[in-house]
Design a protein around this motif. Structure first.
Motif, short mmCIF file in Angstrom:
data_model
loop_
_atom_site.label_atom_id
_atom_site.label_comp_id
_atom_site.label_asym_id
_atom_site.label_seq_id
_atom_site.Cartn_x
_atom_site.Cartn_y
_atom_site.Cartn_z
N GLY A 125 -6.55 11.81 6.48
CA GLY A 125 -7.24 11.83 5.20
C GLY A 125 -6.40 11.23 4.09
N ALA A 126 -5.08 11.47 4.14
CA ALA A 126 -4.18 10.89 3.14
C ALA A 126 -4.15 9.38 3.23
CB ALA A 126 -2.78 11.46 3.33
N PHE A 127 -4.09 8.83 4.45
CA PHE A 127 -4.11 7.38 4.63
C PHE A 127 -5.41 6.78 4.12
CE2 PHE A 127 -0.67 7.88 7.85
CZ PHE A 127 0.18 6.91 7.36
N VAL A 128 -6.52 7.43 4.42
CA VAL A 128 -7.83 6.92 3.97
C VAL A 128 -7.90 6.96 2.44
CG1 VAL A 128 -10.32 7.29 4.05
CG2 VAL A 128 -8.95 7.63 6.11
N ALA A 129 -7.36 8.01 1.84
CA ALA A 129 -7.34 8.10 0.37
C ALA A 129 -6.56 6.94 -0.23
CB ALA A 129 -6.73 9.43 -0.05
N ALA A 130 -5.41 6.60 0.36
CA ALA A 130 -4.61 5.48 -0.14
C ALA A 130 -5.38 4.16 -0.02
CB ALA A 130 -3.29 5.40 0.62
N ALA A 131 -6.12 4.01 1.08
CA ALA A 131 -6.93 2.79 1.27
C ALA A 131 -8.04 2.71 0.23
CB ALA A 131 -7.51 2.77 2.68
N PHE A 132 -8.73 3.82 -0.01
CA PHE A 132 -9.77 3.84 -1.03
C PHE A 132 -9.20 3.55 -2.41
CE2 PHE A 132 -12.92 6.77 1.41
CZ PHE A 132 -13.35 5.67 2.15
N LYS B 114 -6.58 1.74 -3.17
CA LYS B 114 -6.27 0.31 -3.30
C LYS B 114 -7.53 -0.50 -3.59
CE LYS B 114 -2.10 0.24 -0.42
NZ LYS B 114 -1.46 -0.30 0.80
N ILE B 115 -8.66 -0.05 -3.05
CA ILE B 115 -9.92 -0.76 -3.30
C ILE B 115 -10.45 -0.47 -4.70
CG2 ILE B 115 -12.33 -0.98 -2.58
CD1 ILE B 115 -11.38 -0.30 0.27
N SER B 116 -10.47 0.79 -5.07
CA SER B 116 -11.07 1.19 -6.35
C SER B 116 -10.18 0.88 -7.55
CB SER B 116 -11.41 2.68 -6.34
OG SER B 116 -10.24 3.47 -6.21
N HIS B 117 -8.87 0.83 -7.33
CA HIS B 117 -7.93 0.57 -8.42
C HIS B 117 -7.18 -0.75 -8.18
CE1 HIS B 117 -8.73 4.80 -9.09
NE2 HIS B 117 -8.12 4.74 -10.25
N SER B 118 -7.93 -1.77 -7.80
CA SER B 118 -7.30 -3.06 -7.51
C SER B 118 -6.61 -3.64 -8.75
CB SER B 118 -8.36 -4.05 -6.99
OG SER B 118 -9.42 -4.18 -7.92
N THR C 76 -8.91 16.90 2.22
CA THR C 76 -7.58 16.36 1.94
C THR C 76 -7.69 14.96 1.35
OG1 THR C 76 -6.70 17.62 3.81
CG2 THR C 76 -5.30 15.88 2.91
N LEU C 77 -8.66 14.19 1.83
CA LEU C 77 -8.92 12.87 1.26
C LEU C 77 -9.24 13.00 -0.23
CD1 LEU C 77 -11.24 10.16 2.87
CD2 LEU C 77 -11.20 10.56 0.41
N LEU C 78 -10.12 13.95 -0.57
CA LEU C 78 -10.46 14.18 -1.97
C LEU C 78 -9.23 14.54 -2.79
CD1 LEU C 78 -12.47 14.71 -4.32
CD2 LEU C 78 -12.69 17.05 -3.43
N LEU C 79 -8.44 15.48 -2.29
CA LEU C 79 -7.24 15.91 -3.00
C LEU C 79 -6.27 14.76 -3.21
CD1 LEU C 79 -5.31 18.08 -4.13
CD2 LEU C 79 -4.57 18.52 -1.78
N ALA C 80 -5.98 14.01 -2.16
CA ALA C 80 -5.01 12.92 -2.26
C ALA C 80 -5.52 11.81 -3.18
CB ALA C 80 -4.71 12.35 -0.87
N TYR C 81 -6.81 11.52 -3.12
CA TYR C 81 -7.38 10.48 -3.97
C TYR C 81 -7.29 10.87 -5.44
CZ TYR C 81 -10.57 7.04 -5.91
OH TYR C 81 -11.12 6.05 -6.68
N VAL C 82 -7.58 12.13 -5.74
CA VAL C 82 -7.49 12.60 -7.12
C VAL C 82 -6.05 12.55 -7.62
CG1 VAL C 82 -7.76 14.64 -8.61
CG2 VAL C 82 -9.58 14.01 -7.03
N VAL C 83 -5.10 12.91 -6.77
CA VAL C 83 -3.68 12.81 -7.15
C VAL C 83 -3.32 11.36 -7.49
CG1 VAL C 83 -1.30 13.02 -6.35
CG2 VAL C 83 -2.94 14.82 -5.85
N LEU C 84 -3.70 10.43 -6.63
CA LEU C 84 -3.39 9.03 -6.86
C LEU C 84 -4.05 8.51 -8.14
CD1 LEU C 84 -3.75 7.59 -3.23
CD2 LEU C 84 -1.63 7.99 -4.49
N SER C 85 -5.28 8.94 -8.38
CA SER C 85 -6.04 8.42 -9.51
C SER C 85 -5.67 9.06 -10.84
CB SER C 85 -7.55 8.63 -9.27
OG SER C 85 -7.96 7.98 -8.08
N CYS C 86 -5.20 10.31 -10.81
CA CYS C 86 -4.91 11.03 -12.06
C CYS C 86 -3.42 11.13 -12.37
CB CYS C 86 -5.48 12.45 -11.98
SG CYS C 86 -7.28 12.52 -11.90
N ALA C 87 -2.60 11.18 -11.36
CA ALA C 87 -1.17 11.45 -11.58
C ALA C 87 -0.26 10.24 -11.39
CB ALA C 87 -0.70 12.57 -10.64
N THR C 88 -0.79 9.12 -10.88
CA THR C 88 0.09 7.96 -10.64
C THR C 88 -0.31 6.73 -11.43
OG1 THR C 88 -1.18 7.05 -8.75
CG2 THR C 88 0.42 8.79 -8.28
#
Length: 297
Positions: free
Chosen positions: A242-249, A251-255, A153-165
């Motif tokens: 997993g969703a919360f951790v994805a959001a935290a990652f 914020k770090i990777s897309h500062s 779920t972390l992977l899925l949420a992170y990809v959504v944040l990185s590709c769709a937002t």
């Protein structure tokens, strides 16, 4: 039915709007919620029918359904179609989805999953066990299932944040998203389904998990239902974590995204101060002019 749904979800296509107005058009909350309901409805139906028929290609089928729904509904509601994804978008900030809107999204997604479970349960049952998490006699524990659900779920949420937002790399484009964003998101479901399906079921989505739990309650004995519902609650906690951790990652990777947003907000605030100052000067000159006119009179 498809035409009726299209007219309800995309009323702007039937309005006489110029290009600028069409570009700035924002769907209503009701259209967004209907979009989420429809997307989850189709996704849960796809997953459920694959399970009840014992299909070996559930991961491929679910990923294809998710990809299609994202392409269809992405510019209406964002096509989260997953409470964990909605949680990640809300937690990432940037005012893409306000807290109240996020609650409405998640509630609608869970409602859609529940309603679609009725159709799944009414269909033929070829699988011996349709439940959530490790089934009877499984070699895996619920903790192991939770850990893999968190990871996928972390992977899925992170990809959504990185590709769709965020806008795609490479400069100006005609669209705000990479054209392949839905394919990337759907591929996460394929990866998760095949990689952890034998451990936890590979749902990666509390709404899908609820749909499976509800269908299980209509096709299996009460003790199995209690087992499946307990797994739904526990695995749901892992998925939301997993969703919360994805959001935290994110914020770090897309500062840089957040730095650009702060700069834009500062610029807007400066422009507002200037407009307020100019308005104040204009009012002062107007009052002064009126006062001078009275004195000369």
């Amino acid at each position: 039915v498809a035409v009726a749904l299209y007219r309800v979800l995309r009323p702007e296509d039937y309005l006489d709007l110029d290009t600028a107005a069409l570009d700035n058009y924002q769907p209503s909350l009701s259209a967004k919620l209907l979009s989420e309901f429809l997307g989850v409805f189709m996704l849960v139906l796809t997953v459920g029918l694959n399970l009840v028929n014992g299909s070996p290609a559930t991961a491929w089928s679910a990923a294809a359904a998710l990809m299609c729904m994202i392409y269809c509904l992405g510019n209406i509601s964002g096509a989260h179609l997953n409470p964990a994804v909605t949680m990640a978008v809300v937690a990432s900030g940037r005012k893409l989805c306000h807290h109240s809107e996020g609650v409405a999204y998640a509630s609608t997604q869970l409602l859609a999953a529940q309603s679609r479970a009725l159709f799944i349960a009414a269909g033929p049952k070829k699988a011996d066990y349709i439940g959530l998490g490790p089934g009877p006699g499984s070699d895996y524990t619920l903790t192991q299932a939770g850990l893999v659900e968190l990871s996928a779920t972390l992977l899925l949420a992170y990809v959504v944040l990185s590709c769709a937002t965020v806008p795609p790399a490479g400069g100006d484009t005609k669209t705000k998203n990479s054209f392949y964003f839905a394919l990337a998101i759907g591929s996460c479901v394929t990866v998760g389904g095949f990689a952890i399906g034998a451990v936890s079921g590979g749902e990666l989505n509390p709404a899908v998990a609820l749909g499976i739990t509800a269908a299980s309650g209509m096709q299996h004995p009460a003790d199995t239902v209690d087992h499946s519902f307990s797994n739904f609650v526990r695995l749901g906690i892992w998925e939301m974590t997993g969703a919360f951790v994805a959001a935290a990652f994110f914020k770090i990777s897309h500062s840089k995204v957040y730095l650009d947003l702060q700069a834009e907000e500062s610029k807007d605030a400066g422009c507002q101060v200037i407009r307020t100052y100019d308005f104040g000067l204009a009012r002062l000159h107007k009052v002064s002019g009126q006062k001078m006119s009275l004195e000369y009179a």
